[in-house]
Design a protein around this motif. Structure first.
Motif, short mmCIF file in Angstrom:
data_model
loop_
_atom_site.label_atom_id
_atom_site.label_comp_id
_atom_site.label_asym_id
_atom_site.label_seq_id
_atom_site.Cartn_x
_atom_site.Cartn_y
_atom_site.Cartn_z
N LEU A 3 -4.41 2.17 -2.98
CA LEU A 3 -4.49 2.18 -1.52
C LEU A 3 -3.84 0.94 -0.91
O LEU A 3 -3.14 1.02 0.09
CB LEU A 3 -5.96 2.26 -1.10
N LEU A 7 -0.92 0.75 1.91
CA LEU A 7 -0.98 -0.01 3.16
C LEU A 7 0.24 -0.90 3.31
O LEU A 7 0.80 -1.02 4.38
CB LEU A 7 -2.26 -0.86 3.20
N LEU A 168 -2.80 16.07 7.28
CA LEU A 168 -3.51 15.09 8.11
C LEU A 168 -2.92 13.69 8.03
O LEU A 168 -2.74 13.01 9.04
CB LEU A 168 -4.99 15.04 7.70
N SER A 169 -2.58 13.25 6.84
CA SER A 169 -2.17 11.86 6.65
C SER A 169 -0.78 11.57 7.18
O SER A 169 -0.36 10.42 7.21
CB SER A 169 -2.23 11.51 5.16
N ILE B 29 -5.52 6.46 6.26
CA ILE B 29 -6.78 5.88 5.80
C ILE B 29 -7.92 6.86 6.03
O ILE B 29 -8.74 7.08 5.15
CB ILE B 29 -7.09 4.57 6.56
N ALA B 30 -7.93 7.48 7.24
CA ALA B 30 -8.98 8.45 7.52
C ALA B 30 -8.92 9.56 6.49
O ALA B 30 -9.94 10.03 6.01
CB ALA B 30 -8.81 9.01 8.93
N GLY B 31 -7.70 9.94 6.13
CA GLY B 31 -7.53 11.01 5.15
C GLY B 31 -8.08 10.61 3.81
O GLY B 31 -8.57 11.43 3.05
N LEU B 34 -11.81 6.52 3.92
CA LEU B 34 -12.28 5.14 3.87
C LEU B 34 -12.39 4.57 5.27
O LEU B 34 -11.55 4.80 6.11
CB LEU B 34 -11.29 4.29 3.07
#
Lengths: 270, 230
Positions: A3, A7, A168-169, B29-31, B34
């Motif tokens: 993750l 980012l 969604l992402s 991030i929502a996906g 977290l």
């Protein structure tokens, strides 16, 4: 990809880059969206052998392949129908040409995106629109054809809603999918009203699980379409308004799960 | 309702570009499920005074804009059926009735979901640009409202963060698109998807410009300055 790495990648992306298709390709690459080249029947989603590890990135390609599954089927249906002499009345031909044009544009857009990101573009299946003779008149009788067409259109709306969720992402792709979902909904509405004009008591929106469906192969397009709970709130007679079950189910289309999509599409594939 | 707390972009115009970039992709991030940003102090709550309705910020603000659009559509069709234009056919009445009921359901759902975060219900409309006794006026406005609603909801879909908000709004938008197609075909047969662009896509609209063209149908001023931006 961890993750924290994602980012970092996000930090390096120019927002405006995302506004164009070329930019999106690069972003996908930067997010490590490289999908193993596997021959994928549409609807199939096992693009990675290690799904858990790849989950944050492969879902974009999965969603696109999923959406292409129904777009291919729609395009094939109308290509064949428009080439079948005497099937579509002259008055209705232009509408179907318009619909086919939109479908082919959807396909071209997604094929471009998959190709640009180094993903395998799924092959186009051969279709049997009689569903192994369950619908023997699908391509000879206009009423039967319209029934099949609206089932495929309504399925298109539902599968694109699923694709939206899967995307969604990614704001750009999810918006593309929403914008195609509403175009599919416009097509569905038009086809359904053509069938209404033949004297069938139906509207442009789906009521319940569609009592006007004629055989099992078509009814399968409407499994779980009769949901009346949205955001955990019951919508029948909501807040004392005289809104019926029919209205409550008509007011929303429901995403179609991968398994239901396969159940619907499989009989039509040779 | 589900609380989504990220900084509002508008109130942070001076924020560094990198943070804005980050926020643009907060959906990632929502996906991932977290919680990475919890900055409630930056939320702008919706407000309503004698003159102005402020929709608020974040997903709440976006849902309030969806609520406003559905209020507008529901109120319009309620009025259309209350004062039908002369010569309204049974078919037209049936179509308008079902559309009205869908819009009432959309409106009431958002009202209940937003709860105390919602803008006031039943905001008074300004119908001065509509002649309800005239079929052509009613049809033209029905076309306009449906197209604005689909484009607006799709634009909101681009910006919301929570998955359940995205999915519910998309599910609503496709039905408004069905309405739009029917209305278009009633006015000019074959125009059901006339707005599709060269990719066969609806042209979605960002909330700011969408609000600019819808607020004249409300008596109070509507502001969405705290909403997330494209």
């Amino acid at each position: 990809m961890k993750l924290t790495d994602i980012l970092k990648e996000i930090e390096s992306i120019q927002p405006e880059t995302f506004e164009n298709a070329t930019g999106r390709r690069n972003i996908l690459k930067s997010l490590g969206m490289k999908v193993a080249a596997v021959a994928v029947p549409f609807g199939a989603v096992s693009l990675f052998s290690n799904k858990a590890a790849a989950k944050t990135t492969d879902i974009l390609a999965e969603a696109i392949v999923f959406a292409l599954g129904i777009s291919y089927m729609q395009s094939a249906l109308y290509t064949k129908a428009l080439a079948t002499t005497g099937l579509i009345p002259a008055t209705d031909v232009d509408g179907f040409k318009e619909i086919l044009k939109d479908k082919n544009q959807h396909i071209a857009f997604w094929v471009y995106q998959l190709t640009a990101t180094g993903n395998t573009v799924p092959g186009v299946p051969t279709y049997d629109f009689t569903a192994k003779n369950a619908l023997p008149k699908a391509m000879t009788d206009y009423g039967t054809f319209l029934t099949l067409a609206h089932a495929i259109e309504d399925t298109g709306v539902r599968m694109y809603l699923t694709a939206v969720k899967m995307l969604l992402s990614n704001k750009a792709f999810r918006t593309d999918a929403v914008n195609m979902a509403t175009t599919n909904a416009r097509h569905a509405a038009h086809v359904r009203m053509l069938r209404r004009n033949l004297g069938v008591d139906m509207m442009a929106w789906v009521v319940g699980t569609e009592a006007n469906s004629i055989v099992g192969e078509i009814k399968k397009a409407y499994q779980n379409e009769d949901n009346t709970t949205q955001l955990k709130i019951n919508t029948v007679g909501i807040n004392g308004f005289a809104v019926s079950f029919s209205a409550a189910t008509g007011a929303f289309d429901e995403p179609m799960a991968d398994t239901d999509a396969k159940i619907f599409m499989t009989p039509f594939i040779d | 309702m589900k609380e989504v707390t990220t900084q509002d972009q508008t109130t942070h115009e001076s924020a560094s570009l990198s943070r804005r970039k980050f926020l643009n992709y907060a959906g990632v991030i929502a996906g991932a499920g977290l919680l990475i940003a919890s900055c409630k102090k930056d939320d702008v709550q919706p407000t309503a005074d004698d003159d102005t309705i402020n929709l608020g910020s974040n997903d709440t603000g976006l849902l309030n804009y969806a609520y406003l659009l559905q209020q507008l559509e529901a109120a319009f069709y309620i009025q259309v059926l209350k004062t039908p234009y002369s010569g309204m056919t049974k078919t037209e009445e049936g179509i308008f009735t079902q559309i009205r009921d869908h819009e009432i359901i959309h409106r009431e759902l958002l009202k209940n979901y937003l709860g105390t975060d919602g803008i006031p219900p039943a905001l008074e409309n300004d119908w001065s640009s509509i002649d309800f006794s005239l079929k052509s006026s009613v049809m033209a406005k029905a076309k306009f409202f449906e197209e604005v609603s689909v484009a607006g909801l799709n634009g909101i879909c681009r910006l919301v963060i929570a998955e359940e908000h995205l999915v519910t709004l998309a599910k609503m938008s496709v039905v408004d698109a069905r309405h739009s197609a029917v209305i278009n075909d009633m006015i000019t047969p074959g125009t059901f998807a006339e707005k599709a662009d060269d990719n066969g896509m609806e042209v979605s609209q960002d909330p700011q410009s969408s609000i600019d063209i819808t607020k004249k149908f409300f008596k109070k001023n509507i502001t969405g300055i705290y909403l997330p931006k494209y």
